[in-house]
Design a protein around this motif. Sequence first.
Motif, PDB file in Angstrom:
ATOM      1  N   LEU A   1      -5.737  -4.143   9.884  1.00 38.52           N
ATOM      2  CA  LEU A   1      -5.067  -3.512   8.744  1.00 38.52           C
ATOM      3  C   LEU A   1      -5.851  -2.303   8.246  1.00 38.52           C
ATOM      4  CD1 LEU A   1      -3.864  -6.692   6.830  1.00 38.52           C
ATOM      5  CD2 LEU A   1      -2.461  -5.088   8.163  1.00 38.52           C
ATOM      6  N   GLY A   2      -7.168  -2.385   8.320  1.00 37.80           N
ATOM      7  CA  GLY A   2      -7.992  -1.237   7.932  1.00 37.80           C
ATOM      8  C   GLY A   2      -7.733  -0.037   8.823  1.00 37.80           C
ATOM      9  N   LEU A   3      -7.679  -0.283  10.123  1.00 37.93           N
ATOM     10  CA  LEU A   3      -7.375   0.805  11.060  1.00 37.93           C
ATOM     11  C   LEU A   3      -5.977   1.359  10.824  1.00 37.93           C
ATOM     12  CD1 LEU A   3      -8.912  -0.604  14.355  1.00 37.93           C
ATOM     13  CD2 LEU A   3      -9.689   1.416  13.079  1.00 37.93           C
ATOM     14  N   MET A   4      -5.025   0.478  10.611  1.00 38.14           N
ATOM     15  CA  MET A   4      -3.650   0.920  10.355  1.00 38.14           C
ATOM     16  C   MET A   4      -3.578   1.744   9.075  1.00 38.14           C
ATOM     17  SD  MET A   4      -1.651  -2.541  11.628  1.00 38.14           S
ATOM     18  CE  MET A   4      -0.263  -2.246  10.574  1.00 38.14           C
ATOM     19  N   ALA A   5      -4.341   1.338   8.070  1.00 33.35           N
ATOM     20  CA  ALA A   5      -4.343   2.066   6.802  1.00 33.35           C
ATOM     21  C   ALA A   5      -4.935   3.464   6.977  1.00 33.35           C
ATOM     22  CB  ALA A   5      -5.113   1.287   5.741  1.00 33.35           C
ATOM     23  N   VAL A   6      -5.998   3.564   7.762  1.00 36.55           N
ATOM     24  CA  VAL A   6      -6.583   4.883   8.028  1.00 36.55           C
ATOM     25  C   VAL A   6      -5.573   5.769   8.749  1.00 36.55           C
ATOM     26  CG1 VAL A   6      -8.360   6.134   9.320  1.00 36.55           C
ATOM     27  CG2 VAL A   6      -8.971   4.090   8.019  1.00 36.55           C
ATOM     28  N   PHE A   7      -4.938   5.234   9.783  1.00 42.15           N
ATOM     29  CA  PHE A   7      -3.919   6.006  10.503  1.00 42.15           C
ATOM     30  C   PHE A   7      -2.779   6.406   9.574  1.00 42.15           C
ATOM     31  CE2 PHE A   7      -5.549   4.021  14.545  1.00 42.15           C
ATOM     32  CZ  PHE A   7      -5.944   5.230  15.124  1.00 42.15           C
ATOM     33  N   ALA A   8      -2.351   5.502   8.699  1.00 40.92           N
ATOM     34  CA  ALA A   8      -1.262   5.806   7.773  1.00 40.92           C
ATOM     35  C   ALA A   8      -1.686   6.909   6.809  1.00 40.92           C
ATOM     36  CB  ALA A   8      -0.855   4.555   6.995  1.00 40.92           C
ATOM     37  N   GLY A   9      -2.920   6.838   6.310  1.00 39.45           N
ATOM     38  CA  GLY A   9      -3.416   7.871   5.405  1.00 39.45           C
ATOM     39  C   GLY A   9      -3.482   9.227   6.072  1.00 39.45           C
ATOM     40  N   ILE A  10      -3.962   9.247   7.305  1.00 40.10           N
ATOM     41  CA  ILE A  10      -3.997  10.494   8.062  1.00 40.10           C
ATOM     42  C   ILE A  10      -2.583  11.002   8.306  1.00 40.10           C
ATOM     43  CG2 ILE A  10      -4.570  11.501  10.320  1.00 40.10           C
ATOM     44  CD1 ILE A  10      -7.002   9.542  10.349  1.00 40.10           C
ATOM     45  N   GLY A  11      -1.693  10.076   8.648  1.00 37.92           N
ATOM     46  CA  GLY A  11      -0.300  10.433   8.918  1.00 37.92           C
ATOM     47  C   GLY A  11       0.397  11.069   7.742  1.00 37.92           C
ATOM     48  N   LEU A  12       0.046  10.655   6.532  1.00 35.81           N
ATOM     49  CA  LEU A  12       0.657  11.252   5.345  1.00 35.81           C
ATOM     50  C   LEU A  12       0.398  12.746   5.292  1.00 35.81           C
ATOM     51  CD1 LEU A  12      -0.100   8.678   2.515  1.00 35.81           C
ATOM     52  CD2 LEU A  12       2.118   9.246   3.499  1.00 35.81           C
ATOM     53  N   PHE A  13      -0.771  13.154   5.707  1.00 38.29           N
ATOM     54  CA  PHE A  13      -1.108  14.575   5.619  1.00 38.29           C
ATOM     55  C   PHE A  13      -0.615  15.362   6.822  1.00 38.29           C
ATOM     56  CE2 PHE A  13      -3.891  12.600   2.582  1.00 38.29           C
ATOM     57  CZ  PHE A  13      -3.721  13.441   1.493  1.00 38.29           C
ATOM     58  N   LYS A  14      -0.355  14.679   7.913  1.00 39.13           N
ATOM     59  CA  LYS A  14       0.217  15.372   9.065  1.00 39.13           C
ATOM     60  C   LYS A  14       1.683  15.684   8.837  1.00 39.13           C
ATOM     61  CE  LYS A  14      -2.858  13.949  12.705  1.00 39.13           C
ATOM     62  NZ  LYS A  14      -2.982  13.368  14.033  1.00 39.13           N
ATOM     63  N   LEU A  15       2.333  14.892   7.978  1.00 32.36           N
ATOM     64  CA  LEU A  15       3.741  15.118   7.674  1.00 32.36           C
ATOM     65  C   LEU A  15       3.920  16.272   6.701  1.00 32.36           C
ATOM     66  CD1 LEU A  15       5.008  11.452   7.264  1.00 32.36           C
ATOM     67  CD2 LEU A  15       5.383  12.987   9.199  1.00 32.36           C
TER      68      LEU A  15
END
Length: 126
Positions: free
Chosen positions: A111-125
């Motif tokens: 979940l920690g890894l998924m959260a990091v990816f999700a956080g990064i993804g927010l800024f890529k969008l």
Amino acid sequence: MMLKTILIIGTGGFLGSISRYGVSLLTTKWWGNGFPWGTLTVNILGSFLIGVIYGLAVQNDWLTADMRLFLAIGFCGSFTTFSTFSYDIIQMINTGHFIYTALYVAGSILLGLMAVFAGIGLFKLA
């Protein structure tokens, strides 16, 4: 009383975060930045330190409640949260909660890894 507790934890946190930064600078200077040596170092040191803190607190009752707040929650909490994670795992193993321990470890990492990816993804969008 609450203000005193906040100041104790905050002071420990201030010193822990500065120490983390210092360790990161030193490890980068010594070993370069091709591997996260700073993070690995603070995680291992923090885990050892929180073990020492709790060992002293439980075995010898040498540390006051304020010192435990300062060192464990303040300093170690800002130096690395991995130390608390490691201590939680030991506590769960000691109480025989092996399934919960496995779920906690796997869940925290995944979940920690998924959260990091999700956080990064927010800024890529954006």
